[in-house]
Structures are given as structure tokens and as C-alpha cells.
Enzyme design. Structure first.
Site, PDB file in Angstrom:
ATOM      1  CB  SER A 143      -1.039  -0.334   0.957  1.00 54.97           C
ATOM      2  OG  SER A 143      -0.249  -0.289   2.254  1.00 54.97           O
ATOM      3  CG  ASN A 144       3.135   2.765   3.112  1.00 54.30           C
ATOM      4  OD1 ASN A 144       3.838   4.676   3.329  1.00 54.30           O
ATOM      5  ND2 ASN A 144       3.115   1.994   3.788  1.00 54.30           N
TER       6      ASN A 144
ATOM      7  CE  LYS B 148      20.682 -10.124   6.265  1.00 56.04           C
ATOM      8  NZ  LYS B 148      18.543 -10.294   6.149  1.00 56.04           N
TER       9      LYS B 148
ATOM     10  CG  MET C  81       8.032  -7.829   6.693  1.00 55.89           C
ATOM     11  SD  MET C  81       8.488  -5.942   7.960  1.00 55.89           S
ATOM     12  CE  MET C  81       7.943  -6.654   9.376  1.00 55.89           C
TER      13      MET C  81
ATOM     14  CB  VAL D 102      19.222  -3.479   4.331  1.00 54.93           C
ATOM     15  CG1 VAL D 102      19.921  -2.800   3.471  1.00 54.93           C
ATOM     16  CG2 VAL D 102      17.952  -3.278   4.368  1.00 54.93           C
TER      17      VAL D 102
ATOM     18  CG  ASN E 234      12.073   0.871   7.136  1.00 48.72           C
ATOM     19  OD1 ASN E 234      11.199   0.582   6.326  1.00 48.72           O
ATOM     20  ND2 ASN E 234      12.335   0.702   8.794  1.00 48.72           N
TER      21      ASN E 234
ATOM     22  CG  HIS F 248       8.504   1.254  12.840  1.00 56.72           C
ATOM     23  ND1 HIS F 248       9.510  -0.283  12.703  1.00 56.72           N
ATOM     24  CD2 HIS F 248       8.824   1.637  13.779  1.00 56.72           C
ATOM     25  CE1 HIS F 248       9.176  -0.546  13.865  1.00 56.72           C
ATOM     26  NE2 HIS F 248       8.929  -0.018  14.533  1.00 56.72           N
TER      27      HIS F 248
HETATM   28  N1  LIG Z   1      20.077  -2.748   8.446  1.00 58.30           N
HETATM   29  C1  LIG Z   1      18.380  -2.636   8.237  1.00 58.30           C
HETATM   30  N2  LIG Z   1      17.378  -3.580   8.327  1.00 58.30           N
HETATM   31  C2  LIG Z   1      16.337  -3.051   7.995  1.00 58.30           C
HETATM   32  C3  LIG Z   1      15.651  -2.176   8.823  1.00 58.30           C
HETATM   33  C4  LIG Z   1      16.588  -1.456   9.633  1.00 58.30           C
HETATM   34  O1  LIG Z   1      16.460  -0.290  10.034  1.00 58.30           O
HETATM   35  N3  LIG Z   1      18.367  -1.381   9.349  1.00 58.30           N
HETATM   36  N4  LIG Z   1      14.755  -2.193   9.176  1.00 58.30           N
HETATM   37  C5  LIG Z   1      13.801  -3.456   8.885  1.00 58.30           C
HETATM   38  C6  LIG Z   1      12.107  -3.012   8.792  1.00 58.30           C
HETATM   39  N5  LIG Z   1      11.958  -3.559   9.975  1.00 58.30           N
HETATM   40  C7  LIG Z   1      10.884  -3.047  11.049  1.00 58.30           C
HETATM   41  O2  LIG Z   1      10.970  -2.116  10.326  1.00 58.30           O
HETATM   42  C8  LIG Z   1      12.627  -4.967  10.251  1.00 58.30           C
HETATM   43  C9  LIG Z   1      11.892  -6.142   9.654  1.00 58.30           C
HETATM   44  C10 LIG Z   1      12.521  -7.397   9.642  1.00 58.30           C
HETATM   45  C11 LIG Z   1      13.153  -7.456  10.040  1.00 58.30           C
HETATM   46  C12 LIG Z   1      13.097  -9.519  11.126  1.00 58.30           C
HETATM   47  O3  LIG Z   1      13.854 -10.094  11.946  1.00 58.30           O
HETATM   48  N6  LIG Z   1      13.632 -10.316   9.800  1.00 58.30           N
HETATM   49  C13 LIG Z   1      13.308 -11.828   9.817  1.00 58.30           C
HETATM   50  C14 LIG Z   1      14.841 -11.725   9.554  1.00 58.30           C
HETATM   51  C15 LIG Z   1      15.995 -11.851   7.976  1.00 58.30           C
HETATM   52  C16 LIG Z   1      16.812 -11.343   7.571  1.00 58.30           C
HETATM   53  O4  LIG Z   1      17.776 -11.790   8.077  1.00 58.30           O
HETATM   54  O5  LIG Z   1      17.388 -10.933   7.052  1.00 58.30           O
HETATM   55  C17 LIG Z   1      13.161 -12.454  10.207  1.00 58.30           C
HETATM   56  O6  LIG Z   1      11.812 -12.607  10.609  1.00 58.30           O
HETATM   57  O7  LIG Z   1      13.716 -13.401  11.494  1.00 58.30           O
HETATM   58  C18 LIG Z   1      12.950  -7.331  11.412  1.00 58.30           C
HETATM   59  C19 LIG Z   1      12.747  -5.717  11.652  1.00 58.30           C
HETATM   60  C20 LIG Z   1      14.243  -3.682   7.923  1.00 58.30           C
HETATM   61  N7  LIG Z   1      16.044  -3.658   7.373  1.00 58.30           N
HETATM   62  N1  LIG Z   2       9.093  -3.399  10.513  1.00 57.53           N
HETATM   63  C1  LIG Z   2       8.913  -2.518   9.327  1.00 57.53           C
HETATM   64  C2  LIG Z   2       7.284  -2.927   8.981  1.00 57.53           C
HETATM   65  O1  LIG Z   2       6.333  -2.709  10.047  1.00 57.53           O
HETATM   66  N2  LIG Z   2       6.745  -1.467   8.385  1.00 57.53           N
HETATM   67  C3  LIG Z   2       5.234  -1.131   8.011  1.00 57.53           C
HETATM   68  O2  LIG Z   2       4.769  -1.718   7.208  1.00 57.53           O
HETATM   69  C4  LIG Z   2       3.985  -1.909   6.562  1.00 57.53           C
HETATM   70  C5  LIG Z   2       3.661  -2.595   5.069  1.00 57.53           C
HETATM   71  O3  LIG Z   2       2.519  -1.751   4.467  1.00 57.53           O
HETATM   72  P1  LIG Z   2       2.673  -2.005   2.532  1.00 57.53           P
HETATM   73  O4  LIG Z   2       3.060  -3.693   2.160  1.00 57.53           O
HETATM   74  O5  LIG Z   2       0.872  -1.911   2.801  1.00 57.53           O
HETATM   75  O6  LIG Z   2       3.074  -1.099   2.288  1.00 57.53           O
HETATM   76  C6  LIG Z   2       4.018  -1.132   6.960  1.00 57.53           C
HETATM   77  O7  LIG Z   2       2.469  -0.338   7.971  1.00 57.53           O
HETATM   78  C7  LIG Z   2       5.031  -0.076   6.934  1.00 57.53           C
HETATM   79  O8  LIG Z   2       5.493   1.017   8.557  1.00 57.53           O
END
Ligand SMILES: Nc1nc2c(c(=O)[nH]1)N[C@@H](CN(C=O)c1ccc(C(=O)N[C@@H](CCC(=O)O)C(=O)O)cc1)CN2
Ligand SMILES: NCC(=O)N[C@@H]1O[C@H](COP(=O)([O-])[O-])[C@@H](O)[C@H]1O
Length: 191
Positions: free
Chosen positions: A15-16, A64, A89, A92, A106, A108
Site C-alpha cells: 500500500s505504501n 545474505k 521484512m 539490510v 524506511n 516504521h
Molecule cells: N539494516 C536494516 N535493515 C532493516 C531495517 C533497519 O532499520 N536496518 N528496518 C527493517 C524493517 N523492520 C522493522 O522496521 C524489520 C524487518 C525485519 C526484521 C526481521 O527480523 N526479519 C527476519 C530476519 C530476516 C533477515 O535475516 O534478513 C525475520 O523475520 O527473522 C526486523 C525488523 C527492514 N530492514
Molecule cells: N518493521 C517494518 C514495518 O513494520 N513496516 C510496516 O509494514 C507495513 C507495510 O505495509 P504495505 O506493504 O501495505 O506498504 C507498513 O505499515 C510499514 O510501516
């Protein structure tokens, strides 16, 4: 002068991404959608907007770095200047962080540093906070620890469900993310 070229990274609904595509005065061109979930509904949205996609399954790679190197090659071929994470998800890693240092944002669904990580809305709801919100931030090596660019507060109503709160949060996201993108890109530097 040609517009800045950007890629959106998404794992789910998109949606974003759709809100960016529907923003008439967006200060960049969204020329690529990167998705780590084959079959995610954001891919249907990308097709509808004629945006090329890269789809990869991290489970098909041993590290990765392996998949990020492949993604980076496509980003460079596509002359991508900025990366906008929008429900991406995956954490990075160093490969993309170094290549897009200061040019990756990002969105959040909480008032960071409150409720970082996954399910931020559920965390806020379970914590019973009266106020939550939305944050747009730069990406660094930590999880949701990058410099905050902008935040908007959202009141939690007494009769809110997680779903009704999420709806209001996403309505704010769809206005805030394009506005922050335009503001940052109009400055031309990392604010
Ligand atoms: N380097 C960064 N990468 C990401 C960030 C960030 O701030 N720095 N923000 C995230 C978004 N996110 C929440 O805001 C988030 C997304 C996913 C996970 C997570 O633990 N995901 C996996 C792990 C997968 C992997 O190893 O890549 C899981 O489900 O276990 C935590 C936070 C986007 N990326
Ligand atoms: N940790 C990151 C996180 O939770 N991000 C959130 O995932 C949704 C994606 O919605 P979308 O796929 O409809 O844009 C958004 O609400 C965003 O803030």
C-alpha cells in the site's frame, strides 16, 4: 535534468508503494520494485503500474551477501539512486548499506525508538499506549536505529482494535512517506 530514480523494497501488500505511485508530484521516478516474497500482492500492484520487479527467495541463497550482490547488480544496471523500504521484512546487510549509505529510508509504524522491529503496532496495542505514530528514518546497520527524518503522532482510541489502529496508521503513512521523500530529495543532501 532527469528525475532521481528510486527502487522500493517490499515484502507484502504494497500500500505504501501504491501511495508513492499515486503521488502526482513525487520528486523521483519509482523505476524498480524489489521483493523477497514470491507471490506477494505488491507484485500485482507493480504489474498494474508497469514497474519492473526483482523477486528473490532468500531461502534459495546460502548467505545474505549472496542475494544482496545479485540485487545490487540489478540496482546499478537500473541506475537506481535511492532505496525506499516499505514493509520490507529483511534486515539490510553491509552490501546494500555500503552501496546506498545515506540514500536508503524506511517507514516504521511506531514513534521510534518506541517499539522497533516487527509487529510494532501489536507491540503498541499490547502495551496500552495512548499515543503511537509513524516514523520515517534512514537505514543503518541496526534495526530501526537510523537517524529519524520525520515522525507523526497518532492517538490510540479507547475503542480501537489492532486493525482500526493499523488503518489509521497506514492512512498517515501514505501521506507522510511521499512528503518526506519530496522534502529530502528537494534538499539534495542527507538532512
Ligand atoms: N539494516 C536494516 N535493515 C532493516 C531495517 C533497519 O532499520 N536496518 N528496518 C527493517 C524493517 N523492520 C522493522 O522496521 C524489520 C524487518 C525485519 C526484521 C526481521 O527480523 N526479519 C527476519 C530476519 C530476516 C533477515 O535475516 O534478513 C525475520 O523475520 O527473522 C526486523 C525488523 C527492514 N530492514
Ligand atoms: N518493521 C517494518 C514495518 O513494520 N513496516 C510496516 O509494514 C507495513 C507495510 O505495509 P504495505 O506493504 O501495505 O506498504 C507498513 O505499515 C510499514 O510501516
Amino acid at each position: 535534468m532527469s528525475k532521481v530514480r528510486a527502487a522500493v523494497f517490499a515484502s507484502g501488500t504494497g500500500s505504501n508503494f501504491q501511495a508513492m505511485m499515486e503521488t502526482e508530484n513525487l520528486a523521483c521516478e519509482i523505476t524498480l520494485l524489489v521483493c523477497d516474497k514470491p507471490g506477494a500482492s505488491v507484485l500485482e500492484k507493480a504489474k498494474r503500474f508497469n514497474v519492473p520487479t526483482i523477486v528473490f527467495d532468500p531461502n534459495m541463497y546460502s548467505t545474505k551477501e549472496e542475494y544482496e550482490l545479485e540485487v545490487l547488480h540489478v540496482l546499478k544496471e537500473a541506475k537506481i539512486d535511492w532505496i525506499f523500504l516499505a514493509g520490507y521484512m529483511r534486515i539490510v546487510g553491509p552490501t546494500l548499506l555500503q552501496a546506498y549509505d545515506g540514500k536508503m529510508m524506511n517507514i516504521h509504524p511506531s514513534l521510534l525508538p518506541q517499539f522497533p522491529g516487527k509487529d510494532a503496532i501489536g507491540q503498541a496495542f499490547r502495551a496500552g499506549v495512548e499515543t503511537t505514530g509513524v516514523t520515517v528514518h534512514y537505514i543503518d546497520e541496526g534495526i530501526d536505529t537510523g537517524p529519524i527524518i520525520d515522525q507523526v503522532e497518532i492517538k490510540v482510541h479507547k475503542n480501537d482494535t489492532k486493525e482500526s489502529l493499523q488503518k489509521r496508521i497506514q492512512e498517515v503513512e501514505h501521506q507522510l512517506y511521499p512528503a518526506v521523500i519530496n522534502d529530502v530529495l528537494s534538499k539534495g543532501v542527507k538532512s
